[in-house]
Design an enzyme around this catalytic site. Structure first.
Site, mmCIF file in Angstrom:
data_model
loop_
_atom_site.group_PDB
_atom_site.id
_atom_site.type_symbol
_atom_site.label_atom_id
_atom_site.label_comp_id
_atom_site.label_asym_id
_atom_site.label_seq_id
_atom_site.Cartn_x
_atom_site.Cartn_y
_atom_site.Cartn_z
ATOM 1 C CB VAL A 11 -6.618 3.813 -9.602
ATOM 2 C CG1 VAL A 11 -6.953 3.982 -8.126
ATOM 3 C CG2 VAL A 11 -5.196 3.294 -9.751
ATOM 4 C CG LEU A 151 -4.639 -1.060 -8.194
ATOM 5 C CD1 LEU A 151 -4.213 -1.104 -9.651
ATOM 6 C CD2 LEU A 151 -6.134 -0.899 -8.118
ATOM 7 C CE LYS A 152 1.058 -7.652 -8.516
ATOM 8 N NZ LYS A 152 0.583 -7.760 -7.136
ATOM 9 C CE LYS A 205 1.496 4.033 -5.688
ATOM 10 N NZ LYS A 205 1.303 2.628 -6.024
ATOM 11 C CG PHE A 250 9.628 -6.123 -8.561
ATOM 12 C CD1 PHE A 250 8.433 -6.719 -8.197
ATOM 13 C CD2 PHE A 250 9.579 -5.011 -9.399
ATOM 14 C CE1 PHE A 250 7.222 -6.238 -8.658
ATOM 15 C CE2 PHE A 250 8.373 -4.521 -9.866
ATOM 16 C CZ PHE A 250 7.194 -5.141 -9.492
ATOM 17 C CB CYS A 261 2.835 3.632 -11.374
ATOM 18 S SG CYS A 261 1.044 3.773 -11.308
HETATM 19 N N1 LIG Z 1 -2.648 2.600 -12.847
HETATM 20 C C1 LIG Z 1 -2.117 2.032 -11.776
HETATM 21 O O1 LIG Z 1 -1.692 0.870 -11.803
HETATM 22 C C2 LIG Z 1 -2.020 2.801 -10.484
HETATM 23 C C3 LIG Z 1 -1.720 2.105 -9.296
HETATM 24 C C4 LIG Z 1 -1.662 2.819 -8.100
HETATM 25 C C5 LIG Z 1 -1.859 4.190 -8.098
HETATM 26 N N2 LIG Z 1 -2.130 4.848 -9.271
HETATM 27 C C6 LIG Z 1 -2.386 6.294 -9.221
HETATM 28 O O2 LIG Z 1 -3.785 6.482 -9.309
HETATM 29 C C7 LIG Z 1 -4.087 7.691 -10.018
HETATM 30 C C8 LIG Z 1 -4.981 7.380 -11.210
HETATM 31 O O3 LIG Z 1 -4.277 6.529 -12.087
HETATM 32 P P1 LIG Z 1 -4.997 5.781 -13.297
HETATM 33 O O4 LIG Z 1 -3.987 4.875 -13.920
HETATM 34 O O5 LIG Z 1 -6.281 5.223 -12.814
HETATM 35 O O6 LIG Z 1 -5.291 7.021 -14.267
HETATM 36 P P2 LIG Z 1 -6.245 7.055 -15.556
HETATM 37 O O7 LIG Z 1 -5.631 8.044 -16.463
HETATM 38 O O8 LIG Z 1 -6.500 5.667 -16.054
HETATM 39 O O9 LIG Z 1 -7.639 7.611 -14.989
HETATM 40 C C9 LIG Z 1 -7.827 8.902 -14.542
HETATM 41 C C10 LIG Z 1 -9.253 9.290 -14.850
HETATM 42 O O10 LIG Z 1 -9.523 10.560 -14.252
HETATM 43 C C11 LIG Z 1 -10.406 11.255 -15.109
HETATM 44 N N3 LIG Z 1 -10.426 12.695 -14.807
HETATM 45 C C12 LIG Z 1 -9.490 13.639 -15.082
HETATM 46 N N4 LIG Z 1 -9.905 14.837 -14.665
HETATM 47 C C13 LIG Z 1 -11.121 14.666 -14.086
HETATM 48 C C14 LIG Z 1 -12.058 15.532 -13.473
HETATM 49 N N5 LIG Z 1 -11.819 16.833 -13.365
HETATM 50 N N6 LIG Z 1 -13.196 15.008 -13.013
HETATM 51 C C15 LIG Z 1 -13.451 13.680 -13.131
HETATM 52 N N7 LIG Z 1 -12.610 12.826 -13.702
HETATM 53 C C16 LIG Z 1 -11.453 13.296 -14.177
HETATM 54 C C17 LIG Z 1 -9.893 10.930 -16.492
HETATM 55 O O11 LIG Z 1 -10.866 11.172 -17.498
HETATM 56 C C18 LIG Z 1 -9.558 9.440 -16.329
HETATM 57 O O12 LIG Z 1 -10.641 8.615 -16.684
HETATM 58 C C19 LIG Z 1 -2.729 8.282 -10.398
HETATM 59 O O13 LIG Z 1 -2.351 9.202 -9.403
HETATM 60 C C20 LIG Z 1 -1.801 7.080 -10.366
HETATM 61 O O14 LIG Z 1 -0.467 7.443 -10.093
HETATM 62 C C21 LIG Z 1 -2.221 4.170 -10.464
#
Ligand SMILES: NC(=O)c1ccc[n+]([C@@H]2O[C@H](COP(=O)([O-])OP(=O)(O)OC[C@H]3O[C@@H](n4cnc5c(N)ncnc54)[C@H](O)[C@@H]3O)[C@@H](O)[C@H]2O)c1
Length: 436
Positions: A11, A151-152, A205, A250, A261
């Site tokens: 994200v 986003l997906k 969400k 879906f 997610c």
């Molecule tokens: N992946 C998806 O499709 C999606 C879609 C919508 C919402 N989300 C939400 O977005 C959020 C992030 O999801 P994601 O899939 O990108 O996660 P991810 O695990 O890919 O990325 C999270 C990042 O945060 C970093 N991080 C952790 N602790 C940290 C700190 N103290 N300082 C700086 N960076 C730090 C990690 O190293 C990692 O790179 C979650 O809450 C998720 O539910 C995800």
């Protein structure tokens, strides 16, 4: 605007890159030094179509940079986005350890004008909690916005650039206006910018993901029923989908939902309900049906071999939790792999993008193939777990030649049963009669 994004994962990296693309100066921050080093070397740590080119262009235009230095990265930023992971805790609730750590760290460097925006998916009340925590640490009222991301993976750039809607939860209308200005370039086709309270935005969400998961579990439950009652789920789908109240989206039967997610968000919403004394009957059922669905293909394969997996060779096509991503978090293919390994089967796997992620989890326990046909050599059966486009029109004659026996367990209903009969395969799909 100058923007900082904390957390450079699926994200954060997409968010930062797309805001840079619309002309802002963005610094993406992460604690993962290896990840930041790769990004600074021009490498993209995840697979997401179109992302690599966009990152490169914006780095070259000097609108996008990467650092592990939180203080330096958020200096002069008008907005700091929080995009760290919120994984599931053992009890199903969202684990906010990373988020609170970032909040505590950024409080030390937060200027009076900087707006904190939460993009991570967080339980209702978290943004209010961030506000209180920042007030304790800084001694003043800070603006905290909830801006959930829809986003997906696999279509993340397209979704971010052309969102169906943007939701923001704010306390002050002026802050809503700053967010509206930021998102204006992405909403030129009159898609809605919806302003509400942070609590409603946080809830939106979870409700979106829970409803999508509910549709999947629903169609999977009735698919299993169809299979036992000589009905065909594909025909039933066509029969219901044209009803404008129902639609087709879906409602694809399969091997259950995975990813980072849906599973965690359904459980986190259920956990929120319990915390206020409500029984989340539907949410619990959605999760339970999904867990069971992930065992449908493993159960069928085990039954096919009379309960004896030892000495069998199983090929798997598709490991990512869905196509166009390398993400294997909670992927149904992993449930199958675990069952096969536990039973002593030899497992030969192929995925167009997720092989490295699977290799880092399973090491030498599996045989990995860059090409789909390589995985078929000597296989007793093939299981299809992800509906990558590459698998839709394969060379069936070549497959028959390579496999020890022409048997397919298709968890994604990629082929018609008549096609498989003509191609000479035994074919077991979801919610339809088997071809034997
Ligand atoms: N992946 C998806 O499709 C999606 C879609 C919508 C919402 N989300 C939400 O977005 C959020 C992030 O999801 P994601 O899939 O990108 O996660 P991810 O695990 O890919 O990325 C999270 C990042 O945060 C970093 N991080 C952790 N602790 C940290 C700190 N103290 N300082 C700086 N960076 C730090 C990690 O190293 C990692 O790179 C979650 O809450 C998720 O539910 C995800």
């Amino acid at each position: 605007m100058k923007i900082a994004v904390v957390g450079t994962g699926y994200v954060g990296l997409v968010t930062g890159t797309c805001f840079a693309e619309s002309g802002n100066h963005v610094t993406c921050i992460d604690i993962d030094q290896a990840k930041i080093a790769r990004l600074n070397a021009g490498e993209i740590p995840i697979y997401e179509p179109g992302l690599s080119e966009l990152v490169q262009q914006n780095r070259e235009a000097e609108r996008l940079d990467f650092t592990t230095d939180l203080a330096g990265g958020m200096k002069d930023a008008a907005l700091v986005f929080l995009a760290v992971g919120t994984p599931p805790a053992a009890d199903g609730s969202a684990d906010l350890t990373s988020l609170w750590k970032v909040v505590d760290d950024l409080a030390k460097h937060l200027s009076a004008k900087t707006i904190v925006v939460t993009k991570s998916t967080v339980p209702v009340g978290t943004n209010a909690g961030i506000f209180r925590r920042l007030k304790e640490r800084t001694g003043r009222d800070c603006d905290v916005v909830s801006n959930p991301e829809f986003l997906k993976e696999g279509a993340a750039i397209e979704d971010f650039m052309k969102p169906d809607r943007v939701v923001v939860g704010v306390r002050r209308p002026e802050v809503g206006e700053v967010m509206r200005e930021l998102y204006a370039p992405f909403l030129r086709t009159e898609k809605p910018f919806i302003v509400m309270s942070p609590e409603s935005a946080e809830m939106t969400k979870y409700v979106a993901n829970a409803l999508l998961s509910t549709k999947i579990s629903f169609i999977n439950e009735v698919a299993n029923l169809c299979e036992r009652m000589q009905a065909d789920i594909n025909d039933v789908r066509r029969g219901i989908g044209h009803d404008s109240r129902i639609g087709f989206a879906f409602l694809f039967p399969g091997v259950g939902y995975g990813g980072s997610c849906f599973p965690k968000d359904v459980r986190a919403l259920a956990s929120m309900a319990k915390s206020v004394g409500l029984e989340p009957t539907i949410l619990n059922a959605v999760d339970e049906v999904n867990t069971r669905q992930k065992s449908v293909v493993p159960d069928k394969i085990e039954k096919h071999f009379g309960g004896q997996l030892a000495g069998r060779t199983v090929a798997i096509w598709g490991l990512a939790f869905k196509p166009r991503t390398d993400d294997i978090r909670e992927a149904p293919a992993l449930t199958l792999i675990d069952r096969l390994l536990a039973g002593g089967a030899k497992v030969q796997v192929h995925d167009p993008e997720a092989l490295e992620n699977v290799r880092s989890q399973y090491g030498e326990k599996l045989s990995y193939f860059e090409q789909p046909y390589g995985a078929l050599e000597g296989a007793d059966v093939l299981a299809i777990m992800t509906e990558w486009k590459q698998f839709v029109q394969p060379d069936f004659a070549l497959m028959r030649k390579l496999m020890k026996s022409p048997i397919i367990f298709d968890g994604r209903n990629l082929y018609s049963t008549s096609q498989m009969k003509a191609a000479g395969f035994a074919y077991h799909s979801v919610g339809r009669a088997s071809v034997v």
